[in-house]
Design a protein around this motif. Structure first.
Motif, PDB file in Angstrom:
ATOM      1  N   ALA A 193      13.378 -22.589 -31.090  1.00  0.00           N
ATOM      2  CA  ALA A 193      14.602 -22.842 -31.449  1.00  0.00           C
ATOM      3  C   ALA A 193      14.922 -23.535 -32.939  1.00  0.00           C
ATOM      4  O   ALA A 193      13.842 -24.479 -33.212  1.00  0.00           O
ATOM      5  N   VAL A 194      15.787 -23.526 -33.686  1.00  0.00           N
ATOM      6  CA  VAL A 194      16.011 -24.276 -34.831  1.00  0.00           C
ATOM      7  C   VAL A 194      17.380 -24.981 -34.564  1.00  0.00           C
ATOM      8  O   VAL A 194      18.503 -24.181 -34.483  1.00  0.00           O
ATOM      9  N   ALA A 195      17.375 -25.884 -35.197  1.00  0.00           N
ATOM     10  CA  ALA A 195      18.798 -26.838 -34.941  1.00  0.00           C
ATOM     11  C   ALA A 195      19.113 -27.306 -36.518  1.00  0.00           C
ATOM     12  O   ALA A 195      18.119 -28.022 -37.013  1.00  0.00           O
ATOM     13  N   VAL A 196      20.010 -27.077 -37.002  1.00  0.00           N
ATOM     14  CA  VAL A 196      20.400 -27.368 -38.265  1.00  0.00           C
ATOM     15  C   VAL A 196      21.458 -28.325 -38.176  1.00  0.00           C
ATOM     16  O   VAL A 196      22.701 -28.096 -37.999  1.00  0.00           O
ATOM     17  N   PHE A 197      21.288 -29.482 -38.968  1.00  0.00           N
ATOM     18  CA  PHE A 197      22.309 -30.415 -39.316  1.00  0.00           C
ATOM     19  C   PHE A 197      22.991 -30.379 -40.651  1.00  0.00           C
ATOM     20  O   PHE A 197      22.258 -30.143 -41.733  1.00  0.00           O
ATOM     21  N   GLU A 198      24.281 -30.334 -40.377  1.00  0.00           N
ATOM     22  CA  GLU A 198      24.834 -30.421 -41.866  1.00  0.00           C
ATOM     23  C   GLU A 198      26.272 -31.125 -41.608  1.00  0.00           C
ATOM     24  O   GLU A 198      27.016 -31.039 -40.622  1.00  0.00           O
ATOM     25  N   ASN A 199      26.445 -32.272 -42.605  1.00  0.00           N
ATOM     26  CA  ASN A 199      27.734 -33.403 -42.411  1.00  0.00           C
ATOM     27  C   ASN A 199      27.717 -33.818 -41.317  1.00  0.00           C
ATOM     28  O   ASN A 199      28.935 -34.069 -40.633  1.00  0.00           O
ATOM     29  N   GLY A 200      26.479 -34.330 -40.495  1.00  0.00           N
ATOM     30  CA  GLY A 200      26.611 -34.945 -39.435  1.00  0.00           C
ATOM     31  C   GLY A 200      26.708 -34.092 -38.007  1.00  0.00           C
ATOM     32  O   GLY A 200      27.027 -34.710 -37.051  1.00  0.00           O
ATOM     33  N   ARG A 201      26.861 -33.043 -37.951  1.00  0.00           N
ATOM     34  CA  ARG A 201      26.910 -32.151 -37.067  1.00  0.00           C
ATOM     35  C   ARG A 201      25.757 -31.056 -36.722  1.00  0.00           C
ATOM     36  O   ARG A 201      25.196 -30.645 -37.994  1.00  0.00           O
ATOM     37  N   ILE A 202      25.453 -30.698 -35.638  1.00  0.00           N
ATOM     38  CA  ILE A 202      24.449 -29.416 -35.491  1.00  0.00           C
ATOM     39  C   ILE A 202      25.566 -28.490 -35.791  1.00  0.00           C
ATOM     40  O   ILE A 202      26.051 -27.829 -34.829  1.00  0.00           O
TER      41      ILE A 202
END
Length: 231
Positions: A193-202
């Protein structure tokens, strides 16, 4: 930030547009240095993080940090992180092989008893950035902990050496819950699986193929931005 539920033995890639404090916060939480609210394991809050002692997390979760520290000890002691007489040599040989260090070490006159650095021994060896990264991987293999964090483990390796690490990756993390942090999206192909962080959120979580289906997502944007130079 949504909850990140890690079931038994997943391999999760974590990436962010930039190296942010949010990503560092996540690493610290996973290692058990702080008490998180976002990480669950097998459907329950991560109980590894209930101890007030920050060493508690480090005992169960070795980390491969890019700024790897090598000490003025032998190669064997740098991997096992204990006195030479207490080293399990069978585990050491296994760690050397999986990390890709074995051929390099076998060419040395004193093998893994070779002194590193020239602080205590003028004949001590200095490792390249890529070789030091392999030492970090060997440490994680030798420790054989149930949780592993790999932070850009192949960043200093050439493409062929990187391929060798990828080829052995299933053996490197077999039976362990592993978090792999990287901006090289080719690594995502062997992650569960891949978790993408963006602006402090997954903001995105799923398999490589599933995330590519979202043409408007950051993952798809980053993947196509990198892959365009290889095709």
């Amino acid at each position: 930030m949504r909850k990140l539920n890690l079931s038994a033995n997943p391999l999760v890639m974590v990436l962010d547009r930039i190296h942010s404090s949010d990503l560092l916060h996540f690493i610290a939480a996973f290692l058990g240095f702080i008490c998180p609210k976002c990480i669950w394991h097998n459907g329950y809050p991560d109980s590894r993080n209930t101890s007030a002692d920050p060493r508690h997390g480090a005992e169960s979760c070795p980390a491969d940090i890019r700024r790897i520290g090598c000490f003025a000890w032998t190669i064997a002691e740098n991997i096992a992180l204990c006195d030479y007489e207490n080293i399990d040599h069978q585990k050491l040989e296994y760690a050397l092989r999986l990390s890709g260090l074995k051929e390099t070490v076998d060419r040395l006159a004193e093998g893994y008893r070779t002194q590193m650095l020239r602080v205590l021994d003028e004949k001590g060896i200095e490792l390249s950035g890529g070789q030091a990264g392999r030492v970090a991987i060997a440490r994680a293999v030798y420790k054989d902990a149930p949780f592993v964090v790999l932070d850009e483990p192949t960043a200093a390796l050439d493409p062929i050496a990187e391929y060798e690490i990828y080829k052995n990756f299933n053996d490197l993390v077999r039976g362990k819950t592993t978090v792999y942090i990287s901006h090289r999206l080719s690594s995502c192909r062997f992650c569960d699986a891949v978790a993408v962080f963006e602006n402090g959120r997954i903001t995105e979580y799923g398999s490589h193929d599933k995330l590519l289906e979202n043409r408007e997502g950051l993952y798809s944007e980053m993947w196509h931005a990198q892959s365009r130079y290889y095709v």
